[in-house]
Each structure stands twice: as structure tokens, then as C-alpha cells.
Design a protein around this motif. Structure first.
Motif, PDB file in Angstrom:
ATOM      1  N   ASP A  70       1.155  -1.285   0.040  1.00  0.00           N
ATOM      2  CA  ASP A  70      -0.271  -0.156  -0.070  1.00  0.00           C
ATOM      3  C   ASP A  70       0.924   1.382   0.195  1.00  0.00           C
ATOM      4  O   ASP A  70       1.742   1.735   0.767  1.00  0.00           O
ATOM      5  CB  ASP A  70      -1.100  -0.057   1.526  1.00  0.00           C
ATOM      6  CG  ASP A  70      -1.855   1.291   1.719  1.00  0.00           C
ATOM      7  OD1 ASP A  70      -1.538   2.373   0.192  1.00  0.00           O
ATOM      8  OD2 ASP A  70      -2.348   1.335   1.978  1.00  0.00           O
ATOM      9  N   ALA A  71       0.615   2.088  -0.512  1.00  0.00           N
ATOM     10  CA  ALA A  71       1.964   3.065  -1.469  1.00  0.00           C
ATOM     11  C   ALA A  71       0.875   3.914  -1.296  1.00  0.00           C
ATOM     12  O   ALA A  71       1.173   4.989  -1.723  1.00  0.00           O
ATOM     13  CB  ALA A  71       2.908   3.100  -2.275  1.00  0.00           C
ATOM     14  N   THR A  72      -0.076   4.085  -0.220  1.00  0.00           N
ATOM     15  CA  THR A  72      -1.394   5.525  -0.797  1.00  0.00           C
ATOM     16  C   THR A  72      -1.258   6.259   0.228  1.00  0.00           C
ATOM     17  O   THR A  72      -2.143   7.577   0.717  1.00  0.00           O
ATOM     18  CB  THR A  72      -2.850   4.794  -0.290  1.00  0.00           C
ATOM     19  OG1 THR A  72      -2.574   4.233   0.767  1.00  0.00           O
ATOM     20  CG2 THR A  72      -2.944   4.034  -1.612  1.00  0.00           C
ATOM     21  N   THR A  73      -0.541   5.996   1.829  1.00  0.00           N
ATOM     22  CA  THR A  73      -0.166   6.732   2.614  1.00  0.00           C
ATOM     23  C   THR A  73       1.409   7.910   2.702  1.00  0.00           C
ATOM     24  O   THR A  73       1.325   8.590   3.972  1.00  0.00           O
ATOM     25  CB  THR A  73       0.092   5.870   4.197  1.00  0.00           C
ATOM     26  OG1 THR A  73       1.078   4.735   3.506  1.00  0.00           O
ATOM     27  CG2 THR A  73      -1.407   4.720   4.024  1.00  0.00           C
ATOM     28  N   LEU A  74       1.178   8.339   1.762  1.00  0.00           N
ATOM     29  CA  LEU A  74       2.857   9.876   1.686  1.00  0.00           C
ATOM     30  C   LEU A  74       1.727  10.325   2.669  1.00  0.00           C
ATOM     31  O   LEU A  74       2.795  11.008   3.427  1.00  0.00           O
ATOM     32  CB  LEU A  74       2.729  10.271   0.598  1.00  0.00           C
ATOM     33  CG  LEU A  74       3.856   8.569  -0.573  1.00  0.00           C
ATOM     34  CD1 LEU A  74       3.381   9.135  -1.784  1.00  0.00           C
ATOM     35  CD2 LEU A  74       5.291   8.245   0.017  1.00  0.00           C
ATOM     36  N   ASP A  75       1.095  11.137   2.637  1.00  0.00           N
ATOM     37  CA  ASP A  75       0.842  11.821   3.493  1.00  0.00           C
ATOM     38  C   ASP A  75       0.934  11.933   4.802  1.00  0.00           C
ATOM     39  O   ASP A  75       1.380  12.798   5.633  1.00  0.00           O
ATOM     40  CB  ASP A  75      -0.942  12.718   2.954  1.00  0.00           C
ATOM     41  CG  ASP A  75      -0.085  13.370   1.622  1.00  0.00           C
ATOM     42  OD1 ASP A  75       0.477  13.619   1.004  1.00  0.00           O
ATOM     43  OD2 ASP A  75      -1.975  13.927   1.267  1.00  0.00           O
ATOM     44  N   GLU A  76      -0.027  10.393   5.378  1.00  0.00           N
ATOM     45  CA  GLU A  76       0.503  10.320   6.716  1.00  0.00           C
ATOM     46  C   GLU A  76       1.935  10.019   7.232  1.00  0.00           C
ATOM     47  O   GLU A  76       2.413  10.591   8.181  1.00  0.00           O
ATOM     48  CB  GLU A  76      -0.718   9.340   7.240  1.00  0.00           C
ATOM     49  CG  GLU A  76      -2.111   9.117   6.742  1.00  0.00           C
ATOM     50  CD  GLU A  76      -2.209   9.886   5.494  1.00  0.00           C
ATOM     51  OE1 GLU A  76      -3.800  10.071   5.370  1.00  0.00           O
ATOM     52  OE2 GLU A  76      -1.967   9.238   4.587  1.00  0.00           O
ATOM     53  N   CYS A  77       2.506   9.573   6.304  1.00  0.00           N
ATOM     54  CA  CYS A  77       4.165   9.021   6.840  1.00  0.00           C
ATOM     55  C   CYS A  77       4.920  10.208   6.945  1.00  0.00           C
ATOM     56  O   CYS A  77       4.968  10.340   8.468  1.00  0.00           O
ATOM     57  CB  CYS A  77       4.712   8.578   5.769  1.00  0.00           C
ATOM     58  SG  CYS A  77       4.584   6.979   5.394  1.00  0.00           S
ATOM     59  N   ALA A  78       4.241  11.338   6.673  1.00  0.00           N
ATOM     60  CA  ALA A  78       5.180  12.802   5.989  1.00  0.00           C
ATOM     61  C   ALA A  78       4.019  13.432   7.764  1.00  0.00           C
ATOM     62  O   ALA A  78       5.304  14.220   8.801  1.00  0.00           O
ATOM     63  CB  ALA A  78       4.695  13.748   5.145  1.00  0.00           C
ATOM     64  N   GLU A  79       3.187  13.050   7.829  1.00  0.00           N
ATOM     65  CA  GLU A  79       2.837  13.865   9.346  1.00  0.00           C
ATOM     66  C   GLU A  79       2.903  12.949  10.641  1.00  0.00           C
ATOM     67  O   GLU A  79       3.599  13.524  11.896  1.00  0.00           O
ATOM     68  CB  GLU A  79       1.028  13.624   9.409  1.00  0.00           C
ATOM     69  CG  GLU A  79       0.575  14.216  10.778  1.00  0.00           C
ATOM     70  CD  GLU A  79      -0.335  13.848  10.672  1.00  0.00           C
ATOM     71  OE1 GLU A  79      -1.606  14.527  11.881  1.00  0.00           O
ATOM     72  OE2 GLU A  79      -1.303  13.382   9.572  1.00  0.00           O
TER      73      GLU A  79
END
Length: 194
Positions: A70-79
């Protein structure tokens, strides 16, 4: 669940089940399963000789199992990285940088996009715990799942827990309780102790 039914069926047809004395399970850690409210009760009433799939209808609050792909969580990772930078850095907190496969990032994204499903969730488990839960008919809890074995000294020691093998159970419970409290504080916008 359908795969587990197929596995049990295959085992029953090929092996003398009455001679099996132990089972072991291993699973991909970067995949999560979302148990709905009431799932624990459903699991306690599973009939051993019947397929699991119809018995566990309604046991899940999320239809898919996100995994390491799952690579949809880039924003959450940045947060998560920004949050961790205020508390000592992601690597110091978790042992690595935030990656899109992180279960925490997947949970955060899902919670924000589907709050009604999140509200119906009783617990979230990693796949290895999910398999153990099915093997134990709902009996897998903090006693049979260890969220970590080695922490390389990254986590502050627990003052109230004894050390050594004899204090292991108390120490694991303490780490688990502290992690739950910190995660809940973070989710609700509070601060997490460094």
C-alpha cells in the motif's frame, strides 16, 4: 477467512488431524486486520467443524487488508515524521523512518477517510495475530502477541516493571499499555511524552 477454510479442508483431507499436537503461525507483519465490534463474541462461539467464513460474516469493520504494498499513505507518513521530529525523531521513536507500509499510517488514513467504520472497530491486529486469533478461536490477546521483542534500548525503561525473564510479562504489558496511551494521546491531538 476463506483461505483459512481452504487450508483446514486440505489438512483434514490429507493428514490424520487427531495426531496433530501443535500448530504454528507466521504472517506478514505489515498487513492489518480490522475486527468489528462484537467480533470477539463471534469468535468465542465458532463451531470447530463448520466453515469459518459464514460464521464470521460481519466480524470485520474493514473489507480489505492493507499490506506492505500500500503506497497511498505518503501524506500520513509525512505527518508521522513531523510528529516524531517534535518528540525526538522517527528513527529514535520507532527504529526506522515512516514508510507507506507502516500500519500506523494505514490506520491513520483509514480512520480519517472512514470514521464510521473506524468507530465500529473493536480492535486492529497484524496478520500474524489474526491467524493466531483464528487458531485460538478468539483467544489471541496481549498474552499471545508481543508487539516487539527487541527494542535496542530506544524505549525508556519502565520503572514499575521487573527485569529479566521473570519480569517479562509485566514488562511487555507495561510497554503495551504505555504505547496504547501514547498512540491515543497522539490521535486525539495531545502530546506524547518523549
Amino acid at each position: 477467512v476463506a483461505a483459512m477454510d481452504a487450508l483446514w479442508d486440505r489438512i483434514a483431507k490429507k493428514w490424520p488431524v487427531d495426531r496433530i499436537v501443535a500448530l504454528s503461525a507466521a504472517g506478514q507483519q505489515h498487513a492489518s486486520v480490522y475486527w468489528a465490534q462484537g467480533a470477539t463474541d463471534l469468535l468465542r462461539h465458532v463451531e470447530a467443524h463448520a466453515p469459518l467464513r459464514p460464521q464470521l460474516a460481519g466480524a470485520f469493520s474493514r473489507a480489505i487488508v492493507p499490506n506492505w504494498q500500500d503506497a497511498t499513505t505518503l501524506d500520513e507518513c509525512a505527518e508521522l515524521m513531523r510528529w516524531a521530529d517534535t518528540t525526538g525523531g522517527m528513527c529514535e521513536v520507532t527504529g526506522s523512518m515512516a514508510h507507506t507500509r507502516f500500519t500506523a499510517a494505514q490506520i491513520l488514513r483509514w480512520r480519517r477517510r472512514h470514521p464510521e467504520q473506524y468507530a465500529r472497530t473493536e480492535r486492529i491486529a497484524l496478520v500474524s495475530n489474526f491467524v493466531t486469533t483464528l487458531l485460538l478461536a478468539g483467544g489471541a490477546d496481549a498474552r499471545s502477541f508481543q508487539p516487539m521483542n527487541v527494542n535496542f534500548g530506544l524505549f525508556p525503561p519502565l520503572d514499575e516493571a521487573r527485569g529479566g525473564r521473570r519480569g517479562r510479562k509485566d514488562r511487555y504489558r507495561g510497554y503495551t499499555d504505555r504505547a496504547k496511551a501514547d498512540f491515543t494521546a497522539w490521535l486525539t491531538g495531545g502530546t506524547v511524552p518523549a
